[in-house]
Scaffold this active site. Structure first.
Site, mmCIF file in Angstrom:
data_model
loop_
_atom_site.group_PDB
_atom_site.id
_atom_site.type_symbol
_atom_site.label_atom_id
_atom_site.label_comp_id
_atom_site.label_asym_id
_atom_site.label_seq_id
_atom_site.Cartn_x
_atom_site.Cartn_y
_atom_site.Cartn_z
ATOM 1 N N SER A 183 12.774 32.815 56.936
ATOM 2 C CA SER A 183 14.270 33.290 57.070
ATOM 3 C C SER A 183 14.088 34.972 57.573
ATOM 4 O O SER A 183 14.837 35.571 57.763
ATOM 5 C CB SER A 183 15.024 33.259 55.891
ATOM 6 N N THR B 19 17.785 36.647 53.780
ATOM 7 C CA THR B 19 17.371 37.868 54.440
ATOM 8 C C THR B 19 17.026 38.724 53.263
ATOM 9 O O THR B 19 17.258 38.582 52.257
ATOM 10 C CB THR B 19 19.013 38.731 54.472
ATOM 11 N N THR C 257 15.930 40.384 58.930
ATOM 12 C CA THR C 257 15.987 38.916 58.672
ATOM 13 C C THR C 257 16.023 38.099 60.314
ATOM 14 O O THR C 257 16.105 38.903 61.176
ATOM 15 C CB THR C 257 17.704 38.726 58.349
ATOM 16 N N ARG D 71 23.897 35.120 68.642
ATOM 17 C CA ARG D 71 24.593 35.344 67.236
ATOM 18 C C ARG D 71 24.113 36.513 66.527
ATOM 19 O O ARG D 71 22.598 36.400 66.059
ATOM 20 C CB ARG D 71 24.556 33.938 66.622
ATOM 21 N N THR E 252 23.030 39.839 51.436
ATOM 22 C CA THR E 252 22.167 38.668 51.849
ATOM 23 C C THR E 252 23.685 37.595 51.979
ATOM 24 O O THR E 252 24.350 37.436 51.466
ATOM 25 C CB THR E 252 21.100 38.138 50.963
ATOM 26 N N GLY E 253 23.106 36.358 52.707
ATOM 27 C CA GLY E 253 24.194 35.301 52.637
ATOM 28 C C GLY E 253 24.641 35.128 54.132
ATOM 29 O O GLY E 253 24.036 35.610 55.187
HETATM 30 N N1 GLY Z 1 22.745 37.652 56.291
HETATM 31 C C1 GLY Z 1 21.965 37.405 57.352
HETATM 32 C C2 GLY Z 1 22.776 36.771 58.357
HETATM 33 O O1 GLY Z 1 24.020 36.236 58.414
HETATM 34 O O2 GLY Z 1 22.239 36.559 59.464
#
Ligand code: GLY
Length: 324
Positions: A82, A184, A202, A212, A235-236
């Protein structure tokens, strides 16, 4: 009414008056009690990353150097799918990386959707240090990295390519499914001089739409540092972090007197209240440090962990959370 000309004159005079505070070493803002150095990062891979960062902090190095050294560990680890090398690709099979840094002076740098560069965090730092800008994206970010001497590499490992091919069999586009998807690394630190910095890096949501960008390279969403107050990182599912201006909000809440955990909790609850139908499908988690060296985290969902390292040793904490 103040005319535009008068306003500019006043602003210019104000700027001159502000020259002194801006140049005062941030130590001036240090609290009465010495917080000692501390590094905090998201998830269990933060343990190894913190170890690297701690080498810098232990030697009285700068928090910015510590976080930049620390996050390079998962960025280069092909088993961490990730972040950086080995990151799961987008739905077109391209590994695109997001990263940002912020230092004790309020400087910031970021790269979004950069390809072929193993350490996007190092490029983000150079955007901050060598350009008059904050954000470079895609091809422009890659061109800048190459101009700065970075090597163009294939970041798609055979394992991540296979995982993508397996996903292609259904090609089910569910950007809300966070499990085993969002990890992340956000890292924030306070150094022995009492200065704060942070970095977030990330490969973003696995199998995302090409182009994106999540919260991680967005200053005020994935990362925010204010050397007078504290630092926070996230994160998330980045879309939800962005929608509540997550980390900028946490720092402002700490400025108003909330502890790091209280501030993280408040912002997670905003996500929960605004998007109640999404809670079962997403994760959103934050960690924060204040200027006194107090720290903590809070998550929307169970399972979030954060790693810490200070003079008392290192550890991994299970975050408190809103829902199972
Ligand atoms: N938190 C990382 C993402 O949504 O890409």
């Amino acid at each position: 009414m103040t005319s535009r000309r008068k306003f500019i004159q006043q602003t210019t005079a104000g700027a001159a008056a502000l020259t002194i505070p801006f140049n005062v070493p941030a130590k001036t803002f240090r609290p009465m009690t010495d917080p000692g150095a501390l590094v905090l990062s998201t998830w269990n891979f933060g343990l190894k990353a913190n170890e690297e960062a701690w080498k810098v902090l232990k030697a009285d190095g700068r928090a910015l150097d510590a976080v930049c050294a620390g996050v390079k560990i998962p960025e280069a680890d092909p088993k961490v799918t990730s972040v950086g090398y080995g990151g799961l690709p987008d739905r077109d099979g391209r590994v695109t990386l997001d990263s940002c840094v912020m230092d004790e002076f309020g400087n910031a740098g970021s790269v979004c959707a950069i390809e072929h560069i193993m350490h996007p965090s190092s490029v983000a730092r150079l955007v901050m240090e060598k350009t008059p800008h904050v954000i470079l994206v895609g091809e422009g970010a890659l061109q800048f990295a190459i101009d700065q001497g970075f090597k163009k590499e294939n970041l798609l490992t055979p394992e991540s390519e296979q995982a993508w091919k397996n996903w292609l069999k259904t090609g089910d586009y569910k950007p809300i499914n966070w499990e085993n998807n969002h990890d992340t690394i956000g890292m924030i630190a306070i150094d022995s001089k009492g200065n704060l910095s942070g970095c977030c890096t990330t490969s973003g949501l696995a199998y995302k739409m090409h182009g994106r960008v999540g919260d991680s390279p967005i200053i005020g969403a994935g990362l925010f540092v204010d050397n007078e107050v504290g630092a926070a990182t996230a994160t998330g599912n980045g879309e939800y972090v962005i929608k509540v201006a997550g980390t900028a909000m946490i720092v402002e809440l700490m400025r108003q007197g909330k502890s790091p955990v209280e501030a993280c909790h408040e912002v997670v609850m905003r996500v929960a209240k605004k998007f109640p139908d999404k809670v079962k499908d997403i994760q959103t988690a934050f960690i924060a440090i204040n200027k006194h060296g107090e720290y903590g985290g809070y998550a929307l969902r169970k399972g979030f962990q954060y790693a810490h390292y200070n003079t008392e040793g290192f550890g991994l904490s299970d975050s408190e959370f809103f829902a199972e």
